[in-house]
Design a protein around this motif. Structure first.
Motif, PDB file in Angstrom:
ATOM      1  N   SER A   1       0.851  -1.183   0.000  1.00 12.15           N
ATOM      2  CA  SER A   1       0.000   0.000   0.000  1.00 12.15           C
ATOM      3  C   SER A   1       0.889   1.236   0.000  1.00 12.15           C
ATOM      4  N   LYS A   2       0.493   2.242  -0.767  1.00 12.36           N
ATOM      5  CA  LYS A   2       1.250   3.496  -0.844  1.00 12.36           C
ATOM      6  C   LYS A   2       0.277   4.659  -0.727  1.00 12.36           C
ATOM      7  N   ASN A   3       0.763   5.759  -0.114  1.00 16.82           N
ATOM      8  CA  ASN A   3      -0.095   6.923   0.045  1.00 16.82           C
ATOM      9  C   ASN A   3       0.725   8.137   0.459  1.00 16.82           C
ATOM     10  N   CYS A   4       0.063   9.281   0.545  1.00 20.51           N
ATOM     11  CA  CYS A   4       0.633  10.506   1.095  1.00 20.51           C
ATOM     12  C   CYS A   4       0.447  10.464   2.610  1.00 20.51           C
ATOM     13  N   ALA A   5       1.342  11.125   3.344  1.00 19.68           N
ATOM     14  CA  ALA A   5       1.224  11.149   4.798  1.00 19.68           C
ATOM     15  C   ALA A   5       1.999  12.324   5.367  1.00 19.68           C
ATOM     16  N   THR A   6       1.729  12.612   6.613  1.00 22.96           N
ATOM     17  CA  THR A   6       2.523  13.609   7.325  1.00 22.96           C
ATOM     18  C   THR A   6       3.740  12.910   7.925  1.00 22.96           C
ATOM     19  N   ARG A   7       4.756  13.679   8.231  1.00 20.04           N
ATOM     20  CA  ARG A   7       5.958  13.113   8.852  1.00 20.04           C
ATOM     21  C   ARG A   7       5.592  12.441  10.183  1.00 20.04           C
ATOM     22  N   LYS A   8       4.703  13.058  10.934  1.00 22.78           N
ATOM     23  CA  LYS A   8       4.283  12.513  12.229  1.00 22.78           C
ATOM     24  C   LYS A   8       3.619  11.145  12.059  1.00 22.78           C
ATOM     25  N   HIS A   9       2.731  11.020  11.068  1.00 22.61           N
ATOM     26  CA  HIS A   9       2.057   9.747  10.814  1.00 22.61           C
ATOM     27  C   HIS A   9       3.062   8.677  10.379  1.00 22.61           C
ATOM     28  N   CYS A  10       4.011   9.062   9.539  1.00 13.61           N
ATOM     29  CA  CYS A  10       5.045   8.114   9.088  1.00 13.61           C
ATOM     30  C   CYS A  10       5.851   7.588  10.271  1.00 13.61           C
ATOM     31  N   GLU A  11       6.310   8.490  11.108  1.00 11.53           N
ATOM     32  CA  GLU A  11       7.110   8.072  12.255  1.00 11.53           C
ATOM     33  C   GLU A  11       6.296   7.179  13.198  1.00 11.53           C
ATOM     34  N   LYS A  12       5.021   7.491  13.355  1.00  9.71           N
ATOM     35  CA  LYS A  12       4.148   6.687  14.211  1.00  9.71           C
ATOM     36  C   LYS A  12       4.016   5.260  13.667  1.00  9.71           C
ATOM     37  N   LEU A  13       3.799   5.126  12.339  1.00 12.30           N
ATOM     38  CA  LEU A  13       3.678   3.789  11.748  1.00 12.30           C
ATOM     39  C   LEU A  13       4.986   3.018  11.802  1.00 12.30           C
ATOM     40  N   LYS A  14       6.095   3.686  11.520  1.00 10.84           N
ATOM     41  CA  LYS A  14       7.389   3.012  11.583  1.00 10.84           C
ATOM     42  C   LYS A  14       7.658   2.482  12.990  1.00 10.84           C
ATOM     43  N   SER A  15       7.337   3.278  13.998  1.00 12.50           N
ATOM     44  CA  SER A  15       7.511   2.834  15.387  1.00 12.50           C
ATOM     45  C   SER A  15       6.573   1.681  15.713  1.00 12.50           C
ATOM     46  N   LYS A  16       5.336   1.774  15.245  1.00 13.56           N
ATOM     47  CA  LYS A  16       4.340   0.733  15.508  1.00 13.56           C
ATOM     48  C   LYS A  16       4.758  -0.602  14.900  1.00 13.56           C
ATOM     49  N   TYR A  17       5.313  -0.584  13.684  1.00 10.23           N
ATOM     50  CA  TYR A  17       5.673  -1.804  12.973  1.00 10.23           C
ATOM     51  C   TYR A  17       7.090  -2.284  13.270  1.00 10.23           C
ATOM     52  N   MET A  18       7.875  -1.503  13.999  1.00 13.13           N
ATOM     53  CA  MET A  18       9.291  -1.828  14.184  1.00 13.13           C
ATOM     54  C   MET A  18       9.501  -3.251  14.704  1.00 13.13           C
ATOM     55  N   ARG A  19       8.737  -3.663  15.698  1.00 12.44           N
ATOM     56  CA  ARG A  19       8.918  -5.000  16.281  1.00 12.44           C
ATOM     57  C   ARG A  19       8.496  -6.102  15.332  1.00 12.44           C
ATOM     58  N   SER A  20       7.479  -5.840  14.505  1.00 11.45           N
ATOM     59  CA  SER A  20       6.977  -6.903  13.627  1.00 11.45           C
ATOM     60  C   SER A  20       7.614  -6.869  12.240  1.00 11.45           C
ATOM     61  N   CYS A  21       8.497  -5.932  11.988  1.00  7.37           N
ATOM     62  CA  CYS A  21       9.143  -5.825  10.670  1.00  7.37           C
ATOM     63  C   CYS A  21      10.363  -6.742  10.631  1.00  7.37           C
ATOM     64  N   THR A  22      10.102  -8.047  10.576  1.00  8.37           N
ATOM     65  CA  THR A  22      11.167  -9.036  10.700  1.00  8.37           C
ATOM     66  C   THR A  22      11.611  -9.640   9.370  1.00  8.37           C
TER      67      THR A  22
ATOM     68  N   ILE B   1      10.697 -12.387   8.237  1.00 13.75           N
ATOM     69  CA  ILE B   1      10.791 -13.840   8.418  1.00 13.75           C
ATOM     70  C   ILE B   1       9.632 -14.470   7.651  1.00 13.75           C
ATOM     71  N   TRP B   2       9.938 -15.355   6.729  1.00 11.45           N
ATOM     72  CA  TRP B   2       8.948 -15.850   5.767  1.00 11.45           C
ATOM     73  C   TRP B   2       7.793 -16.612   6.405  1.00 11.45           C
ATOM     74  N   TYR B   3       8.019 -17.305   7.528  1.00 12.04           N
ATOM     75  CA  TYR B   3       6.960 -18.113   8.122  1.00 12.04           C
ATOM     76  C   TYR B   3       6.126 -17.341   9.149  1.00 12.04           C
ATOM     77  N   GLU B   4       6.450 -16.060   9.398  1.00 13.11           N
ATOM     78  CA  GLU B   4       5.674 -15.235  10.311  1.00 13.11           C
ATOM     79  C   GLU B   4       4.988 -14.109   9.534  1.00 13.11           C
ATOM     80  N   ASP B   5       3.849 -13.646  10.035  1.00 12.27           N
ATOM     81  CA  ASP B   5       3.225 -12.455   9.482  1.00 12.27           C
ATOM     82  C   ASP B   5       4.018 -11.244   9.959  1.00 12.27           C
ATOM     83  N   TRP B   6       4.247 -10.263   9.082  1.00  9.77           N
ATOM     84  CA  TRP B   6       4.962  -9.052   9.480  1.00  9.77           C
ATOM     85  C   TRP B   6       4.471  -7.851   8.681  1.00  9.77           C
ATOM     86  N   LYS B   7       4.775  -6.663   9.209  1.00 12.45           N
ATOM     87  CA  LYS B   7       4.421  -5.395   8.576  1.00 12.45           C
ATOM     88  C   LYS B   7       5.619  -4.462   8.678  1.00 12.45           C
ATOM     89  N   CYS B   8       5.844  -3.697   7.622  1.00 14.63           N
ATOM     90  CA  CYS B   8       6.896  -2.689   7.618  1.00 14.63           C
ATOM     91  C   CYS B   8       6.354  -1.415   6.983  1.00 14.63           C
TER      92      CYS B   8
END
Length: 144
Positions: free
Chosen positions: A72-93, A95-102
């Motif tokens: 998925s791609k879109n426009c965003a504010t810097r604040k929203h981008c940083e919030k999503l990156k922080s939210k997904y940081m732990r799950s951005c692995t 690893i092929w056998y696990e679900d992940w988001k980046c």
């Protein structure tokens, strides 16, 4: 037209002409087609292009379902981008056998054309590559 009206008109023209353009798509199976052809002029205040990559099963889980990418791609504010990156940081692995988001963010017109690795991952890869090349160079020098 007086000077004040002229200044307001020119300011509006230049501010309006400075809007960011990003590629946009939602839950596509890869980074082609719609994700590379649909361009949006962002709203005032959106100063980043956002790309989200999800690896997992379909939204309605079923046993034995195949995992796949969703881009998925879109426009965003810097604040929203940083919030999503922080939210997904732990799950951005990646690893092929696990679900992940980046999430990745960039600033510049159409900068989200490619889906890229995060800076920290890319930086680590460069260090590993440089170390390997140094080892090969030194080994060849002393063994030959």
């Amino acid at each position: 037209m007086n000077v004040i009206q002229t200044i307001i008109l020119l300011t509006t023209f230049f501010i309006g002409g400075q809007c960011l353009e990003c590629y946009v798509c939602l839950d596509q199976g890869d980074n082609s087609g719609k994700c590379k052809q649909t361009i949006k002029t962002c709203e005032q205040g959106d100063d980043m292009c956002l790309t989200e990559i999800v690896w997992g099963t379909t939204p309605y889980w079923s046993q034995g379902a195949q995992k796949q990418y969703y881009v998925s791609k879109n426009c965003a504010t810097r604040k929203h981008c940083e919030k999503l990156k922080s939210k997904y940081m732990r799950s951005c692995t990646h690893i092929w056998y696990e679900d992940w988001k980046c999430a990745e963010c960039c600033a510049g017109d159409r900068c989200n054309y490619y889906v890229i690795l995060s800076g920290s991952t890319a930086g680590s890869s460069v260090i590993i590559l440089a170390s390997g090349l140094s080892f090969v160079f030194l080994a060849r020098r002393f063994l030959i």
